[in-house]
Every structure is written in C-alpha cells, then in structure tokens.
Design a protein around this motif. Structure first.
Motif, PDB file in Angstrom:
ATOM      1  N   ASP A 142       9.436   7.183  -6.309  1.00 17.07           N
ATOM      2  CA  ASP A 142      10.337   7.043  -5.171  1.00 17.07           C
ATOM      3  C   ASP A 142       9.609   6.214  -4.121  1.00 17.07           C
ATOM      4  O   ASP A 142       8.494   6.555  -3.718  1.00 17.07           O
ATOM      5  N   ALA A 143      10.208   5.116  -3.724  1.00 19.08           N
ATOM      6  CA  ALA A 143       9.585   4.204  -2.761  1.00 19.08           C
ATOM      7  C   ALA A 143      10.138   4.475  -1.365  1.00 19.08           C
ATOM      8  O   ALA A 143      11.244   4.991  -1.217  1.00 19.08           O
ATOM      9  N   PRO A 144       9.380   4.114  -0.335  1.00 20.46           N
ATOM     10  CA  PRO A 144       9.874   4.285   1.034  1.00 20.46           C
ATOM     11  C   PRO A 144      11.199   3.552   1.239  1.00 20.46           C
ATOM     12  O   PRO A 144      11.448   2.501   0.633  1.00 20.46           O
ATOM     13  N   GLU A 145      12.036   4.122   2.078  1.00 21.56           N
ATOM     14  CA  GLU A 145      13.356   3.565   2.343  1.00 21.56           C
ATOM     15  C   GLU A 145      13.289   2.300   3.180  1.00 21.56           C
ATOM     16  O   GLU A 145      12.453   2.179   4.075  1.00 21.56           O
ATOM     17  N   VAL A 146      14.197   1.374   2.882  1.00 20.14           N
ATOM     18  CA  VAL A 146      14.398   0.199   3.729  1.00 20.14           C
ATOM     19  C   VAL A 146      15.609   0.483   4.614  1.00 20.14           C
ATOM     20  O   VAL A 146      16.430   1.336   4.281  1.00 20.14           O
ATOM     21  N   PRO A 147      15.746  -0.205   5.751  1.00 26.67           N
ATOM     22  CA  PRO A 147      16.924   0.028   6.595  1.00 26.67           C
ATOM     23  C   PRO A 147      18.210  -0.318   5.841  1.00 26.67           C
ATOM     24  O   PRO A 147      18.256  -1.268   5.056  1.00 26.67           O
ATOM     25  N   MET A 186       0.040   3.546  -7.424  1.00 25.71           N
ATOM     26  CA  MET A 186      -1.343   3.076  -7.479  1.00 25.71           C
ATOM     27  C   MET A 186      -1.664   2.148  -6.313  1.00 25.71           C
ATOM     28  O   MET A 186      -2.777   2.126  -5.811  1.00 25.71           O
ATOM     29  N   HIS A 187      -0.665   1.384  -5.872  1.00 27.48           N
ATOM     30  CA  HIS A 187      -0.861   0.435  -4.775  1.00 27.48           C
ATOM     31  C   HIS A 187      -0.360   0.974  -3.434  1.00 27.48           C
ATOM     32  O   HIS A 187      -0.221   0.220  -2.472  1.00 27.48           O
ATOM     33  N   GLY A 188      -0.076   2.266  -3.381  1.00 26.24           N
ATOM     34  CA  GLY A 188       0.371   2.872  -2.125  1.00 26.24           C
ATOM     35  C   GLY A 188       1.726   2.393  -1.679  1.00 26.24           C
ATOM     36  O   GLY A 188       2.013   2.338  -0.486  1.00 26.24           O
ATOM     37  N   MET A 189       2.592   2.038  -2.632  1.00 24.84           N
ATOM     38  CA  MET A 189       3.921   1.518  -2.310  1.00 24.84           C
ATOM     39  C   MET A 189       5.040   2.463  -2.788  1.00 24.84           C
ATOM     40  O   MET A 189       6.209   2.097  -2.767  1.00 24.84           O
ATOM     41  N   GLY A 190       4.682   3.648  -3.233  1.00 24.39           N
ATOM     42  CA  GLY A 190       5.662   4.617  -3.700  1.00 24.39           C
ATOM     43  C   GLY A 190       4.974   5.928  -3.998  1.00 24.39           C
ATOM     44  O   GLY A 190       3.742   6.009  -3.994  1.00 24.39           O
ATOM     45  N   VAL A 191       5.780   6.949  -4.230  1.00 18.68           N
ATOM     46  CA  VAL A 191       5.233   8.272  -4.513  1.00 18.68           C
ATOM     47  C   VAL A 191       5.732   8.777  -5.859  1.00 18.68           C
ATOM     48  O   VAL A 191       6.837   8.450  -6.300  1.00 18.68           O
ATOM     49  N   ASP A 192       4.892   9.558  -6.493  1.00 15.22           N
ATOM     50  CA  ASP A 192       5.246  10.197  -7.753  1.00 15.22           C
ATOM     51  C   ASP A 192       6.499  11.053  -7.510  1.00 15.22           C
ATOM     52  O   ASP A 192       6.585  11.785  -6.533  1.00 15.22           O
ATOM     53  N   TYR A 193       7.477  10.938  -8.395  1.00 14.99           N
ATOM     54  CA  TYR A 193       8.774  11.605  -8.220  1.00 14.99           C
ATOM     55  C   TYR A 193       9.172  12.260  -9.540  1.00 14.99           C
ATOM     56  O   TYR A 193      10.102  11.829 -10.211  1.00 14.99           O
ATOM     57  N   PRO A 194       8.444  13.319  -9.940  1.00 13.70           N
ATOM     58  CA  PRO A 194       8.678  13.925 -11.253  1.00 13.70           C
ATOM     59  C   PRO A 194       9.791  14.966 -11.263  1.00 13.70           C
ATOM     60  O   PRO A 194       9.565  16.134 -11.541  1.00 13.70           O
ATOM     61  N   TRP A 195      10.997  14.562 -10.915  1.00 13.12           N
ATOM     62  CA  TRP A 195      12.084  15.522 -10.860  1.00 13.12           C
ATOM     63  C   TRP A 195      12.953  15.415 -12.100  1.00 13.12           C
ATOM     64  O   TRP A 195      13.638  14.406 -12.289  1.00 13.12           O
ATOM     65  N   ALA A 220      -4.883   6.425  -4.730  1.00 10.04           N
ATOM     66  CA  ALA A 220      -4.442   5.606  -3.595  1.00 10.04           C
ATOM     67  C   ALA A 220      -4.535   6.395  -2.291  1.00 10.04           C
ATOM     68  O   ALA A 220      -4.913   5.849  -1.251  1.00 10.04           O
ATOM     69  N   THR A 221      -4.219   7.686  -2.356  1.00 12.18           N
ATOM     70  CA  THR A 221      -4.301   8.537  -1.172  1.00 12.18           C
ATOM     71  C   THR A 221      -5.739   8.637  -0.694  1.00 12.18           C
ATOM     72  O   THR A 221      -6.036   8.431   0.482  1.00 12.18           O
ATOM     73  N   ARG A 222      -6.635   8.926  -1.615  1.00 14.02           N
ATOM     74  CA  ARG A 222      -8.047   9.088  -1.239  1.00 14.02           C
ATOM     75  C   ARG A 222      -8.663   7.777  -0.748  1.00 14.02           C
ATOM     76  O   ARG A 222      -9.520   7.782   0.119  1.00 14.02           O
ATOM     77  N   LEU A 223      -8.232   6.667  -1.332  1.00 18.70           N
ATOM     78  CA  LEU A 223      -8.775   5.362  -0.950  1.00 18.70           C
ATOM     79  C   LEU A 223      -8.029   4.737   0.224  1.00 18.70           C
ATOM     80  O   LEU A 223      -8.363   3.639   0.660  1.00 18.70           O
ATOM     81  N   LYS A 224      -6.969   5.440   0.693  1.00 15.42           N
ATOM     82  CA  LYS A 224      -6.162   4.989   1.838  1.00 15.42           C
ATOM     83  C   LYS A 224      -5.559   3.607   1.591  1.00 15.42           C
ATOM     84  O   LYS A 224      -5.635   2.710   2.421  1.00 15.42           O
ATOM     85  N   ILE A 225      -4.935   3.455   0.434  1.00 17.94           N
ATOM     86  CA  ILE A 225      -4.296   2.206   0.045  1.00 17.94           C
ATOM     87  C   ILE A 225      -2.825   2.244   0.449  1.00 17.94           C
ATOM     88  O   ILE A 225      -2.156   3.258   0.285  1.00 17.94           O
ATOM     89  N   GLY A 226      -2.320   1.118   0.935  1.00 16.22           N
ATOM     90  CA  GLY A 226      -0.901   0.997   1.268  1.00 16.22           C
ATOM     91  C   GLY A 226      -0.469   2.021   2.295  1.00 16.22           C
ATOM     92  O   GLY A 226      -1.113   2.200   3.328  1.00 16.22           O
ATOM     93  N   MET A 227       0.621   2.723   1.998  1.00 13.53           N
ATOM     94  CA  MET A 227       1.180   3.672   2.954  1.00 13.53           C
ATOM     95  C   MET A 227       0.241   4.832   3.234  1.00 13.53           C
ATOM     96  O   MET A 227       0.393   5.531   4.231  1.00 13.53           O
ATOM     97  N   TRP A 228      -0.747   5.038   2.397  1.00 11.76           N
ATOM     98  CA  TRP A 228      -1.720   6.115   2.614  1.00 11.76           C
ATOM     99  C   TRP A 228      -2.828   5.675   3.560  1.00 11.76           C
ATOM    100  O   TRP A 228      -3.696   6.479   3.891  1.00 11.76           O
ATOM    101  N   GLY A 229      -2.824   4.435   4.010  1.00  9.79           N
ATOM    102  CA  GLY A 229      -3.859   3.940   4.908  1.00  9.79           C
ATOM    103  C   GLY A 229      -3.637   4.312   6.365  1.00  9.79           C
ATOM    104  O   GLY A 229      -4.519   4.139   7.187  1.00  9.79           O
ATOM    105  N   PRO A 251       2.377   9.776   5.187  1.00 10.96           N
ATOM    106  CA  PRO A 251       3.784   9.358   5.260  1.00 10.96           C
ATOM    107  C   PRO A 251       4.721  10.489   4.846  1.00 10.96           C
ATOM    108  O   PRO A 251       4.337  11.400   4.121  1.00 10.96           O
ATOM    109  N   GLU A 252       5.934  10.405   5.336  1.00 11.91           N
ATOM    110  CA  GLU A 252       6.967  11.360   4.942  1.00 11.91           C
ATOM    111  C   GLU A 252       7.516  10.922   3.585  1.00 11.91           C
ATOM    112  O   GLU A 252       7.833   9.754   3.385  1.00 11.91           O
TER     113      GLU A 252
END
Length: 168
Positions: A11-16, A71-80, A97-106, A111-112
C-alpha cells in the motif's frame, strides 16, 4: 499500456484526489512505480479488489514492485487476505528501509499507514500523535539476520587500508 493495477501486498501513500489531501511521498511513490514500469515492466492482473479495482502483480527489471516499494521507502507491507498473504521478504524489506530511514521512513516522525489515513479521512477523525521512527523499528528477525553478517564483517573492516574502503 495504461492499465491501472492495485499491486497486491503493498500500500503506497495517497496522492491528492480532488479536494482530498494526499500524504507525504504519495507523488514520489507514484513516480517510482511509473519509472520502474517504463523500464521493462510486466503486469499480471489476478483479480479485482472489493471496490472493483484491478488487482495483480508487477515486475520490472527482475524485481517485484510489491517488494521494491517498501524496500525504497515508497510503500508499506499490506498483507491483508484475501488480496495477499503475508510475505516475510516484503516485511523485512520494509523493516530494513525503516531502520535505514529510507524514503518515507527518513522523516523524524513515523508516517501514517495509507489505510489508516484513508479511514481517518472517511470518518473525519483527528490525526493521531505520531511516533518517532525509532519507536516503530524493532523487528527481531531482521536483527537476527543482519547481526551475524555485521559481526563477520567487523574484523575485516578493522584491518582495511583507507584505499580498500570503497571496494568493501
């Protein structure tokens, strides 16, 4: 070929959308996915989501988009289920990516998650207090996987000459 597909498992972050706001990294995630797909991407549609969107997988350059986005901090695992089963590779890619503060985790604040963001917009609920990113990183499996590699590398790093550093 212009088809829009909801990539299973991520699941990737929402665009407007119209008058609805987007999330930080929403545009970057879209750009990242489109860039990957322009460079030899292949899409397989496997079904439909509950809201009628195409559901499937996408590969580009030998990589699954569902793994590359987290992996590139551009989305989140969504195992539903039933859309996608849990995938330890995708989960560990996000944790790295979270630990390395990549992309949205930086960012200084975690992030929500996109699904929580969408639900909050529907209900009009206030934005919750966000945690520091260090508070959300703690996957013991990743630590157990990485620590032996780090321990094996330490003796070699300590013996390296300055001109060897770039080759390691």
């Amino acid at each position: 070929d212009g088809r829009r597909v909801r990539v299973s498992g991520v699941d990737a972050p929402e665009v407007p959308h119209g008058d609805k706001p987007g999330q930080p990294y929403g545009g970057a995630a879209t750009d990242f996915a489109q860039f990957m797909m322009r460079h030899g991407g292949d899409v397989s549609i496997t079904g439909k989501t509950n809201d009628g969107r195409n559901l499937g997988s996408a590969q580009a350059g030998g990589a699954e988009l569902s793994d590359a986005l987290p992996m590139h901090g551009m989305g989140v695992d969504y195992p539903w289920p039933p859309e996608s089963p849990a995938d330890p590779v995708r989960s560990m890619a996000q944790e790295a990516a979270t630990r390395l503060k990549i992309g949205m985790w930086g960012a200084d604040e975690a992030p929500e998650e996109p699904w929580k963001f969408r639900e909050r917009l529907k209900t009009g609920a206030p934005r919750p207090a966000l945690k520091k990113t260090a508070d959300v990183a703690g996957n013991a499996a990743l630590g157990a996987f990485l620590n032996p590699m780090v321990e094996r590398a330490r003796p070699r790093v300590g013996k390296m000459q300055p001109n060897e550093a770039s080759a390691f």
